[in-house]
Design a protein around this motif. Structure first.
Motif, PDB file in Angstrom:
ATOM      1  N   GLN A  17      49.517  52.768  34.576  1.00 32.57           N
ATOM      2  CA  GLN A  17      49.240  51.557  35.350  1.00 32.57           C
ATOM      3  C   GLN A  17      47.832  51.036  35.071  1.00 32.57           C
ATOM      4  N   GLN A  18      46.856  51.934  35.079  1.00 34.58           N
ATOM      5  CA  GLN A  18      45.478  51.519  34.820  1.00 34.58           C
ATOM      6  C   GLN A  18      45.305  51.009  33.387  1.00 34.58           C
ATOM      7  N   ALA A  19      45.947  51.683  32.446  1.00 34.01           N
ATOM      8  CA  ALA A  19      45.868  51.259  31.048  1.00 34.01           C
ATOM      9  C   ALA A  19      46.496  49.878  30.868  1.00 34.01           C
ATOM     10  N   LEU A  20      47.617  49.642  31.537  1.00 33.14           N
ATOM     11  CA  LEU A  20      48.268  48.338  31.425  1.00 33.14           C
ATOM     12  C   LEU A  20      47.368  47.240  31.983  1.00 33.14           C
ATOM     13  N   LEU A  21      46.731  47.492  33.109  1.00 39.43           N
ATOM     14  CA  LEU A  21      45.801  46.503  33.664  1.00 39.43           C
ATOM     15  C   LEU A  21      44.654  46.224  32.702  1.00 39.43           C
ATOM     16  N   LEU A  22      44.117  47.267  32.110  1.00 45.87           N
ATOM     17  CA  LEU A  22      43.025  47.088  31.141  1.00 45.87           C
ATOM     18  C   LEU A  22      43.475  46.258  29.946  1.00 45.87           C
ATOM     19  N   LEU A  23      44.646  46.537  29.442  1.00 51.85           N
ATOM     20  CA  LEU A  23      45.162  45.787  28.296  1.00 51.85           C
ATOM     21  C   LEU A  23      45.485  44.345  28.671  1.00 51.85           C
ATOM     22  N   MET A  24      45.947  44.134  29.897  1.00 55.55           N
ATOM     23  CA  MET A  24      46.283  42.779  30.350  1.00 55.55           C
ATOM     24  C   MET A  24      45.051  41.905  30.543  1.00 55.55           C
ATOM     25  N   PRO A  28      48.496  38.880  27.293  1.00 55.56           N
ATOM     26  CA  PRO A  28      49.628  38.908  28.225  1.00 55.56           C
ATOM     27  C   PRO A  28      50.514  40.126  27.977  1.00 55.56           C
ATOM     28  N   ILE A  29      51.231  40.506  28.992  1.00 57.80           N
ATOM     29  CA  ILE A  29      52.032  41.723  28.939  1.00 57.80           C
ATOM     30  C   ILE A  29      53.037  41.709  27.787  1.00 57.80           C
ATOM     31  N   GLU A  30      53.596  40.532  27.469  1.00 64.14           N
ATOM     32  CA  GLU A  30      54.611  40.484  26.411  1.00 64.14           C
ATOM     33  C   GLU A  30      54.037  40.782  25.026  1.00 64.14           C
ATOM     34  N   MET A 104      48.818  36.835  37.350  1.00 63.19           N
ATOM     35  CA  MET A 104      48.815  35.376  37.192  1.00 63.19           C
ATOM     36  C   MET A 104      48.632  34.987  35.732  1.00 63.19           C
ATOM     37  N   LYS A 105      47.791  35.723  35.005  1.00 64.04           N
ATOM     38  CA  LYS A 105      47.570  35.415  33.582  1.00 64.04           C
ATOM     39  C   LYS A 105      48.851  35.549  32.766  1.00 64.04           C
ATOM     40  N   SER A 106      49.770  36.404  33.222  1.00 63.60           N
ATOM     41  CA  SER A 106      51.044  36.596  32.522  1.00 63.60           C
ATOM     42  C   SER A 106      52.206  35.911  33.261  1.00 63.60           C
ATOM     43  N   ASP A 107      51.888  35.016  34.189  1.00 61.60           N
ATOM     44  CA  ASP A 107      52.893  34.319  35.008  1.00 61.60           C
ATOM     45  C   ASP A 107      53.840  35.287  35.716  1.00 61.60           C
ATOM     46  N   LEU A 108      53.290  36.375  36.225  1.00 58.22           N
ATOM     47  CA  LEU A 108      54.100  37.388  36.912  1.00 58.22           C
ATOM     48  C   LEU A 108      53.736  37.539  38.386  1.00 58.22           C
ATOM     49  N   GLN A 109      52.910  36.649  38.915  1.00 57.25           N
ATOM     50  CA  GLN A 109      52.501  36.767  40.309  1.00 57.25           C
ATOM     51  C   GLN A 109      53.688  36.661  41.254  1.00 57.25           C
ATOM     52  N   TYR A 110      54.772  36.030  40.795  1.00 59.41           N
ATOM     53  CA  TYR A 110      55.964  35.918  41.636  1.00 59.41           C
ATOM     54  C   TYR A 110      56.518  37.298  42.011  1.00 59.41           C
ATOM     55  N   LEU A 111      56.313  38.292  41.149  1.00 65.27           N
ATOM     56  CA  LEU A 111      56.776  39.643  41.477  1.00 65.27           C
ATOM     57  C   LEU A 111      56.050  40.179  42.698  1.00 65.27           C
ATOM     58  N   LEU A 112      54.741  39.976  42.738  1.00 69.72           N
ATOM     59  CA  LEU A 112      53.957  40.414  43.891  1.00 69.72           C
ATOM     60  C   LEU A 112      54.283  39.561  45.116  1.00 69.72           C
ATOM     61  N   GLN A 113      54.469  38.267  44.912  1.00 74.51           N
ATOM     62  CA  GLN A 113      54.819  37.384  46.024  1.00 74.51           C
ATOM     63  C   GLN A 113      56.161  37.782  46.633  1.00 74.51           C
ATOM     64  N   ASN A 114      57.155  38.060  45.806  1.00 69.50           N
ATOM     65  CA  ASN A 114      58.465  38.480  46.316  1.00 69.50           C
ATOM     66  C   ASN A 114      58.355  39.787  47.091  1.00 69.50           C
ATOM     67  N   TYR A 115      57.573  40.707  46.567  1.00 68.21           N
ATOM     68  CA  TYR A 115      57.415  41.989  47.253  1.00 68.21           C
ATOM     69  C   TYR A 115      56.625  41.807  48.546  1.00 68.21           C
ATOM     70  N   PHE A 116      55.620  40.935  48.521  1.00 64.33           N
ATOM     71  CA  PHE A 116      54.839  40.613  49.714  1.00 64.33           C
ATOM     72  C   PHE A 116      55.770  40.088  50.807  1.00 64.33           C
ATOM     73  N   THR A 117      56.658  39.160  50.450  1.00 64.47           N
ATOM     74  CA  THR A 117      57.605  38.610  51.416  1.00 64.47           C
ATOM     75  C   THR A 117      58.521  39.703  51.952  1.00 64.47           C
TER      76      THR A 117
END
Length: 172
Positions: A17-24, A28-30, A104-117
């Motif tokens: 998880q930490q490595a992915l954040l550093l790389l992001m 972008p993740i893709e 947000m940089k990878s247009d994935l904030q919706y995943l966190l928003q959905n989980y937040f909801t």
């Protein structure tokens, strides 16, 4: 023996998880390859695929951890006033603002928003469903605005702003 395996799995997940954040931070993740992620995390590809099916599962696992943090905090918030609740909520969101920014940089904030909801509704199950969707959406959008504006206000100031908006709306 099983305790050791579980402990190493937990550590391997944290490293990934930490490595992915550093790389992001740089791409972008893709564009991130699993082999690159494994090298950065210091784990084998075999370990990666034992724990996750793909990179998105790493993100979802990370988001689940954020949700668990909020749920643990939320369980302590029973019978406190709304302003205090908001201050704690925005404190948690601030804690994970870097994760949100990278998503947000990878247009994935919706995943966190959905989980937040989902977590918001789960933790407020005594409220009418429309109230939960209304407030979770409003609070998420306030968070996005706060994040985009550099989080200049403190959690207390933000809670005051929201309480003021609600009081003005109810008064009209």
């Amino acid at each position: 023996m099983r305790w050791f395996v579980l402990k190493t799995d937990v550590l391997s997940k944290e490293y990934l998880q930490q490595a992915l954040l550093l790389l992001m931070e740089n791409k972008p993740i893709e564009k991130i390859k699993v082999s690159e992620l494994c090298q950065k995390a210091g784990v084998s590809r075999m370990t990666f695929y034992r724990l996750y099916g793909d990179k998105m599962e790493v993100i979802k696992d990370m988001i689940s951890g954020i949700g668990m943090d909020f749920t643990q905090q939320n369980n302590q918030l029973i019978d406190i006033d709304f302003k205090k609740y908001l201050m704690i909520l925005f404190g948690i969101l601030k804690k994970y603002s870097k994760v949100t920014t990278l998503l947000m940089k990878s247009d994935l904030q919706y995943l966190l928003q959905n989980y937040f909801t989902y977590v918001f509704i789960l933790n407020n199950d005594k409220s009418p469903i429309y109230n939960n969707y209304y407030f979770s959406g409003a609070l998420w959008n306030v968070y996005m605005c706060w994040l985009k504006n550099g989080m200049e206000e403190s959690e207390e100031q933000l809670a005051d702003i929201i309480c003021h908006i609600i009081n003005d709306t109810v008064a009209k």
